[in-house]
Design a protein around this motif. Structure first.
Motif, PDB file in Angstrom:
ATOM      1  N   ASN A 162      84.423  12.226  32.767  1.00  0.00           N
ATOM      2  CA  ASN A 162      85.333  11.323  33.496  1.00  0.00           C
ATOM      3  C   ASN A 162      84.640  10.006  33.835  1.00  0.00           C
ATOM      4  OD1 ASN A 162      87.525  12.989  33.493  1.00  0.00           O
ATOM      5  ND2 ASN A 162      87.333  13.665  35.610  1.00  0.00           N
ATOM      6  N   LYS A 165      84.539   8.008  30.771  1.00  0.00           N
ATOM      7  CA  LYS A 165      85.874   7.552  30.357  1.00  0.00           C
ATOM      8  C   LYS A 165      86.416   6.467  31.282  1.00  0.00           C
ATOM      9  CE  LYS A 165      88.224  11.364  30.520  1.00  0.00           C
ATOM     10  NZ  LYS A 165      89.070  12.562  30.410  1.00  0.00           N
ATOM     11  N   TYR A 166      86.288   6.691  32.600  1.00  0.00           N
ATOM     12  CA  TYR A 166      86.919   5.763  33.541  1.00  0.00           C
ATOM     13  C   TYR A 166      85.953   4.688  34.050  1.00  0.00           C
ATOM     14  CZ  TYR A 166      90.524   9.334  33.447  1.00  0.00           C
ATOM     15  OH  TYR A 166      91.479  10.222  33.021  1.00  0.00           O
ATOM     16  N   ASP A 197      80.030   6.142  38.912  1.00  0.00           N
ATOM     17  CA  ASP A 197      80.325   5.195  37.837  1.00  0.00           C
ATOM     18  C   ASP A 197      80.619   3.836  38.439  1.00  0.00           C
ATOM     19  OD1 ASP A 197      83.270   4.755  38.284  1.00  0.00           O
ATOM     20  OD2 ASP A 197      83.320   6.924  37.952  1.00  0.00           O
ATOM     21  N   ILE A 202      89.229   4.608  42.659  1.00  0.00           N
ATOM     22  CA  ILE A 202      90.466   5.352  42.854  1.00  0.00           C
ATOM     23  C   ILE A 202      91.034   4.962  44.220  1.00  0.00           C
ATOM     24  CG2 ILE A 202      91.438   7.691  43.059  1.00  0.00           C
ATOM     25  CD1 ILE A 202      88.739   8.591  41.629  1.00  0.00           C
ATOM     26  N   LEU A 210      93.508  14.683  43.739  1.00  0.00           N
ATOM     27  CA  LEU A 210      92.889  14.631  42.408  1.00  0.00           C
ATOM     28  C   LEU A 210      92.682  15.988  41.752  1.00  0.00           C
ATOM     29  CD1 LEU A 210      90.092  11.928  42.810  1.00  0.00           C
ATOM     30  CD2 LEU A 210      92.321  11.686  41.724  1.00  0.00           C
ATOM     31  N   TYR A 215      97.518  16.267  37.952  1.00  0.00           N
ATOM     32  CA  TYR A 215      97.635  15.058  38.774  1.00  0.00           C
ATOM     33  C   TYR A 215      96.797  13.944  38.144  1.00  0.00           C
ATOM     34  CZ  TYR A 215      98.178  11.988  42.724  1.00  0.00           C
ATOM     35  OH  TYR A 215      98.509  10.920  43.514  1.00  0.00           O
ATOM     36  N   ARG A 216      97.412  12.804  37.939  1.00  0.00           N
ATOM     37  CA  ARG A 216      96.685  11.667  37.375  1.00  0.00           C
ATOM     38  C   ARG A 216      97.004  10.420  38.180  1.00  0.00           C
ATOM     39  NH1 ARG A 216      99.218  14.322  32.761  1.00  0.00           N
ATOM     40  NH2 ARG A 216      97.674  14.916  31.205  1.00  0.00           N
ATOM     41  N   VAL A 217      95.996   9.581  38.358  1.00  0.00           N
ATOM     42  CA  VAL A 217      96.228   8.339  39.096  1.00  0.00           C
ATOM     43  C   VAL A 217      97.019   7.394  38.191  1.00  0.00           C
ATOM     44  CG1 VAL A 217      95.122   6.381  40.224  1.00  0.00           C
ATOM     45  CG2 VAL A 217      94.103   8.673  40.393  1.00  0.00           C
ATOM     46  N   SER A 222      94.998   7.965  31.447  1.00  0.00           N
ATOM     47  CA  SER A 222      94.476   9.314  31.204  1.00  0.00           C
ATOM     48  C   SER A 222      94.788   9.754  29.770  1.00  0.00           C
ATOM     49  CB  SER A 222      95.072  10.284  32.217  1.00  0.00           C
ATOM     50  OG  SER A 222      94.984  11.600  31.745  1.00  0.00           O
ATOM     51  N   GLY A 227      92.775  12.570  28.144  1.00  0.00           N
ATOM     52  CA  GLY A 227      92.696  13.502  29.280  1.00  0.00           C
ATOM     53  C   GLY A 227      93.846  14.504  29.301  1.00  0.00           C
ATOM     54  N   THR A 228      93.607  15.653  29.948  1.00  0.00           N
ATOM     55  CA  THR A 228      94.665  16.661  30.066  1.00  0.00           C
ATOM     56  C   THR A 228      95.195  16.727  31.495  1.00  0.00           C
ATOM     57  OG1 THR A 228      93.082  18.381  30.659  1.00  0.00           O
ATOM     58  CG2 THR A 228      93.586  18.125  28.314  1.00  0.00           C
ATOM     59  N   GLY A 229      94.495  16.113  32.440  1.00  0.00           N
ATOM     60  CA  GLY A 229      94.912  16.195  33.841  1.00  0.00           C
ATOM     61  C   GLY A 229      94.499  17.516  34.478  1.00  0.00           C
ATOM     62  N   GLY A 231      91.014  18.665  34.253  1.00  0.00           N
ATOM     63  CA  GLY A 231      89.559  18.704  34.420  1.00  0.00           C
ATOM     64  C   GLY A 231      89.106  18.949  35.854  1.00  0.00           C
ATOM     65  N   LEU A 232      89.666  18.203  36.792  1.00  0.00           N
ATOM     66  CA  LEU A 232      89.204  18.347  38.176  1.00  0.00           C
ATOM     67  C   LEU A 232      89.754  19.615  38.833  1.00  0.00           C
ATOM     68  CD1 LEU A 232      89.280  14.633  39.432  1.00  0.00           C
ATOM     69  CD2 LEU A 232      87.308  15.996  38.722  1.00  0.00           C
ATOM     70  N   SER A 256      83.385   4.981  41.497  1.00  0.00           N
ATOM     71  CA  SER A 256      83.650   6.237  42.199  1.00  0.00           C
ATOM     72  C   SER A 256      82.382   7.063  42.242  1.00  0.00           C
ATOM     73  CB  SER A 256      84.709   7.054  41.458  1.00  0.00           C
ATOM     74  OG  SER A 256      85.823   6.268  41.184  1.00  0.00           O
TER      75      SER A 256
HETATM   76  P1  ADP Z   1      92.102  13.724  33.151  1.00  0.00           P
HETATM   77  O1  ADP Z   1      92.065  14.685  32.018  1.00  0.00           O
HETATM   78  O2  ADP Z   1      93.387  12.972  33.246  1.00  0.00           O
HETATM   79  O3  ADP Z   1      90.902  12.843  33.206  1.00  0.00           O
HETATM   80  P2  ADP Z   1      91.094  15.038  35.570  1.00  0.00           P
HETATM   81  O4  ADP Z   1      91.620  16.229  36.275  1.00  0.00           O
HETATM   82  O5  ADP Z   1      89.719  15.099  35.038  1.00  0.00           O
HETATM   83  O6  ADP Z   1      92.148  14.677  34.444  1.00  0.00           O
HETATM   84  O7  ADP Z   1      91.187  13.805  36.570  1.00  0.00           O
HETATM   85  C1  ADP Z   1      92.415  13.566  37.252  1.00  0.00           C
HETATM   86  C2  ADP Z   1      92.630  12.075  37.437  1.00  0.00           C
HETATM   87  O8  ADP Z   1      91.654  11.556  38.350  1.00  0.00           O
HETATM   88  C3  ADP Z   1      92.458  11.249  36.180  1.00  0.00           C
HETATM   89  O9  ADP Z   1      93.649  11.190  35.436  1.00  0.00           O
HETATM   90  C4  ADP Z   1      92.079   9.895  36.733  1.00  0.00           C
HETATM   91  O10 ADP Z   1      93.258   9.190  37.094  1.00  0.00           O
HETATM   92  C5  ADP Z   1      91.323  10.229  38.019  1.00  0.00           C
HETATM   93  N1  ADP Z   1      89.852  10.166  37.833  1.00  0.00           N
HETATM   94  C6  ADP Z   1      89.010  11.194  37.595  1.00  0.00           C
HETATM   95  N2  ADP Z   1      87.733  10.781  37.511  1.00  0.00           N
HETATM   96  C7  ADP Z   1      87.748   9.445  37.712  1.00  0.00           C
HETATM   97  C8  ADP Z   1      86.747   8.420  37.770  1.00  0.00           C
HETATM   98  N3  ADP Z   1      85.449   8.687  37.583  1.00  0.00           N
HETATM   99  N4  ADP Z   1      87.168   7.143  38.013  1.00  0.00           N
HETATM  100  C9  ADP Z   1      88.471   6.856  38.200  1.00  0.00           C
HETATM  101  N5  ADP Z   1      89.465   7.777  38.165  1.00  0.00           N
HETATM  102  C10 ADP Z   1      89.117   9.045  37.923  1.00  0.00           C
END
Ligand code: ADP
Length: 265
Positions: A162, A165-166, A197, A202, A210, A215-217, A222, A227-229, A231-232, A256
């Motif tokens: 993440n 990616k972000y 990072d 966020i 999160l 859930y995705r911001v 994503s 992304g699959t939404g 991971g967290l 973040s």
């Molecule tokens: P995804 O597969 O969409 O990355 P996650 O469950 O890993 O799903 O994360 C959920 C959401 O949290 C992401 O869609 C993103 O919007 C936000 N997010 C996660 N990690 C970060 C990060 N390091 N910086 C900014 N946003 C993040």
């Protein structure tokens, strides 16, 4: 709140009584609602790529049957969408595996700095593709906690992925290991791994949600990042099982910080 009320006449020693039982059904109903929401979400998440694939198959079987250039392009889109479905199903399986083991106490000991180094080197090529530099600090000595090695590897993989990616191109991802720390939310000493990072960060109102499934911001971002939404959500369940914590801080515009805290005992 939702109650089920049961009224029963009772006769004791010739006296007639009525017993009234109030049963709190709120949690049962909420669990049912959550399950229905989850099934609806999964169906929606899978249907989107599936609809795209079906659309392209139809086009390839019809109007674009003899168009070689279109064929190549459509096939690569179909491959991307099929891979997305594959990732969603893979993540759902990981999540259900972790959830079904929730009450099991992990018994092996896992060397956290070693796991973090393995994760960093296996994500090195992704970092290079995205022009991100991974910096590792601390963790010079072996330092173990009780746990499941594969699951802890998954936690750090998801967080570092993440951050890459972000975090954005040309930026740094910093992984910092602190041994023997005393954390306010933990009963005893713990090891902390900070993954930070330099991305957009966020907005604070999203932080508590999160770790919810899907859930995705920013859904568009994503998806674009593959992304699959989930991971967290996986990270949260694995850490619960290890009696660990995930702490998230974000500085909009600056980046973040995701901290994993794992107890020694
Ligand atoms: P995804 O597969 O969409 O990355 P996650 O469950 O890993 O799903 O994360 C959920 C959401 O949290 C992401 O869609 C993103 O919007 C936000 N997010 C996660 N990690 C970060 C990060 N390091 N910086 C900014 N946003 C993040």
């Amino acid at each position: 709140l939702s109650y089920e009320v049961r009224v029963r006449p009772v006769v004791v020693d010739g006296f007639s009584f009525v017993t009234v039982i109030f049963e709190d059904r709120t949690q049962v109903l909420e669990a049912g609602q959550m399950r229905r929401d989850f099934v609806a979400n999964v169906s929606h998440e899978l249907r989107t790529p599936l609809t795209a694939v079906l659309g392209f198959i139809e086009t390839l079987m019809g109007p674009a049957a003899d168009d070689t250039a279109a064929r190549k392009r459509f096939l690569s889109i179909m491959e991307r969408e099929a891979k997305r479905m594959n990732r969603i199903v893979g993540d759902l399986l990981s999540l259900s595996r972790v959830e079904s083991e929730r009450r099991v106490r992990p018994t092996d000991r896992v060397d956290i700095p070693a796991v973090v180094r393995t994760v960093a080197s296996s994500l090195q090529s992704l970092a290079e593709i995205r022009d991100v530099k991974i910096i590792l600090e601390g963790g010079e000595n072996a330092d173990t906690v009780p746990g499941d090695r594969d699951q802890i590897t998954q936690v750090f993989t998801n967080l570092v992925e993440n951050a890459i990616k972000y975090g954005g191109a040309g930026k740094e991802v910093r992984i910092c290991i602190t041994s023997h720390t005393v954390e306010p939310t933990m009963r005893g000493p713990a090891i902390r791994v900070d993954v930070s990072d330099q991305g957009d960060g966020i907005p604070h109102q999203h932080i508590p949600r999160l770790t919810e499934r899907f859930y995705r911001v920013d859904s568009h971002r994503s998806r674009e990042m593959g992304g699959t939404g989930l991971g967290l959500a996986i990270v949260k369940h694995i850490l619960n099982r290890h009696r660990g914590r995930l702490r998230v801080e974000s500085y909009p515009g600056q980046g973040s910080l995701f901290s994993v805290i794992l107890p020694y005992e």
